[in-house]
Design an enzyme around this catalytic site. Sequence first.
Site, PDB file in Angstrom:
ATOM      1  N   GLY A 205     -12.194  -3.112  32.402  1.00 44.44           N
ATOM      2  CA  GLY A 205     -13.254  -2.300  31.813  1.00 44.44           C
ATOM      3  C   GLY A 205     -13.122  -2.208  30.308  1.00 44.44           C
ATOM      4  O   GLY A 205     -12.463  -3.046  29.678  1.00 44.44           O
ATOM      5  N   ASN A 206     -13.759  -1.212  29.733  1.00 49.25           N
ATOM      6  CA  ASN A 206     -13.668  -1.018  28.277  1.00 49.25           C
ATOM      7  C   ASN A 206     -13.657   0.468  27.968  1.00 49.25           C
ATOM      8  O   ASN A 206     -13.751   1.307  28.860  1.00 49.25           O
ATOM      9  CB  ASN A 206     -14.826  -1.739  27.574  1.00 49.25           C
ATOM     10  CG  ASN A 206     -16.167  -1.231  28.043  1.00 49.25           C
ATOM     11  OD1 ASN A 206     -16.528  -0.095  27.760  1.00 49.25           O
ATOM     12  ND2 ASN A 206     -16.891  -2.063  28.778  1.00 49.25           N
ATOM     13  N   ARG A 207     -13.549   0.786  26.695  1.00 47.12           N
ATOM     14  CA  ARG A 207     -13.315   2.178  26.300  1.00 47.12           C
ATOM     15  C   ARG A 207     -14.583   3.000  26.131  1.00 47.12           C
ATOM     16  O   ARG A 207     -14.534   4.150  25.712  1.00 47.12           O
ATOM     17  CB  ARG A 207     -12.563   2.216  24.964  1.00 47.12           C
ATOM     18  CG  ARG A 207     -11.156   1.706  25.049  1.00 47.12           C
ATOM     19  CD  ARG A 207     -10.506   1.820  23.673  1.00 47.12           C
ATOM     20  NE  ARG A 207      -9.249   1.096  23.633  1.00 47.12           N
ATOM     21  CZ  ARG A 207      -8.096   1.621  24.039  1.00 47.12           C
ATOM     22  NH1 ARG A 207      -8.060   2.838  24.514  1.00 47.12           N
ATOM     23  NH2 ARG A 207      -6.996   0.907  23.968  1.00 47.12           N
ATOM     24  N   SER A 208     -15.740   2.444  26.418  1.00 47.38           N
ATOM     25  CA  SER A 208     -16.973   3.190  26.179  1.00 47.38           C
ATOM     26  C   SER A 208     -17.077   4.396  27.127  1.00 47.38           C
ATOM     27  O   SER A 208     -16.864   4.272  28.335  1.00 47.38           O
ATOM     28  CB  SER A 208     -18.174   2.267  26.379  1.00 47.38           C
ATOM     29  OG  SER A 208     -19.352   2.994  26.152  1.00 47.38           O
TER      30      SER A 208
END
Length: 404
Positions: A205-208
């Site tokens: 995933g990512n940090r958003s």
Amino acid sequence: MRILLGVSGGIAAYKAVLLLRLLREAGHAVRVIPTPTALRFVGAPTWEALSGEPVSTDVFDDVEHVQHVALGQGADLVVVAPATADLLARAAAGRADDLLTSTLLTVHCPVVMAPAMHTEMWAHPATVANVATLRARGVHVIDPASGRLTGRDSGPGRLPEPEDIAREALAVAERARVPQDLAGRRVVVSAGGTREPLDPVRWIGNRSTGRQGIALAQAARDRGAEVVLVAANLEAQGASQCADRVVPVESTAQLRDAVRAAAAEADVVVMAAAVADFRPASPSEAKLKKTPGQGPAPIELVENPDVLAELVRERLRPGQVVVGFAAETGDVSAGVLEHGRAKAVRKGADLLAVNAVGDGRGFGTPDNEVWVLDAAGDQVAYARGTKRQVADVLWDAVAKVLGR
Ligand SMILES: Cc1cc2nc3c(=O)[nH]c(=O)nc-3n(C[C@H](O)[C@H](O)[C@H](O)COP(=O)(O)O)c2cc1C
């Protein structure tokens, strides 16, 4: 703001005391106008002491100031809580037989009413018709809550909690100050970050967190748009209040389907979600296990569809405005803006909002810094401030494109 708090004669008048406190603590000047009956439930000294302002119920009090006109013209917001069946009837009929109803006829500002009464009174055709009349005139009537009423019985008719009334009333006032330049427009905003499954329990995933996307949806809604929020794994709060419809998604494939379905009806699509470029080629159906003595298995990735590029290429609705977001860190080859310019030209979206991320910037923070570029890579706007401020600058730019 200068707020008029109208209180009519229902058992829930005591809850208006808490509402008064909340509005005062939020920094607003509040003048309480009870009906004569309301004073039989909570006395004038309570209202005067807590508001710090005089209280009267009659147009013949303090006649030299012609109170009903002065109060009405000077108000930024009127909240009537509780609004009795009788008060609703008198307001709907345009009666002016006490200071509160007289003042309601002189105000130019938003009016919010929170009815409270027995279920039978609330459901009576007379009350239903009065509420419809008031709503048709632009009064914001909050539906009563369901729950315990005066006696042992319960049902719809209960005054909502003071916190909820305060929040809704202040939001109505806020909206009234905002230009309605997106009224009648349908908008899709994607927010958050996608998760690409490795197995049933792990993902890439990512940090958003979705904070900027939620601010964009809220700003569009405040400006009159009908908003669909495609919500990818949001960590930020406020999704349910900021959109007319929320579609939860997890992976890029789900986000793509949800955005495309909503985009078929939309005037504007804003792709604020951080969408994964790659996904694991073959996610395992069972949880991946560690085999003693063996190192980690390599993860093979395949490319995801470019959702933004597809939207630009296909324009699912004629005249649709497509807006992308590009989170850039800058590197040895180029700075954030140079990378953003190249991407704007490559993607061809009507607008590309380029923001600098990394080093604590961008993800999950209350603030953001964004350059808004057109399809040629030329800067059309710049915003630095809260995510809401950034959202409004972006919608200003979108409104200009829509107006062309
Ligand atoms: C104990 C008691 C509780 C009442 N509660 C309510 C109520 O919750 N909602 C309502 O519409 N009327 C209620 N009423 C009736 C109103 O007080 C009555 O209709 C009155 O005329 C309302 O006056 P106003 O709207 O000018 O304040 C209640 C009356 C009594 C005696």
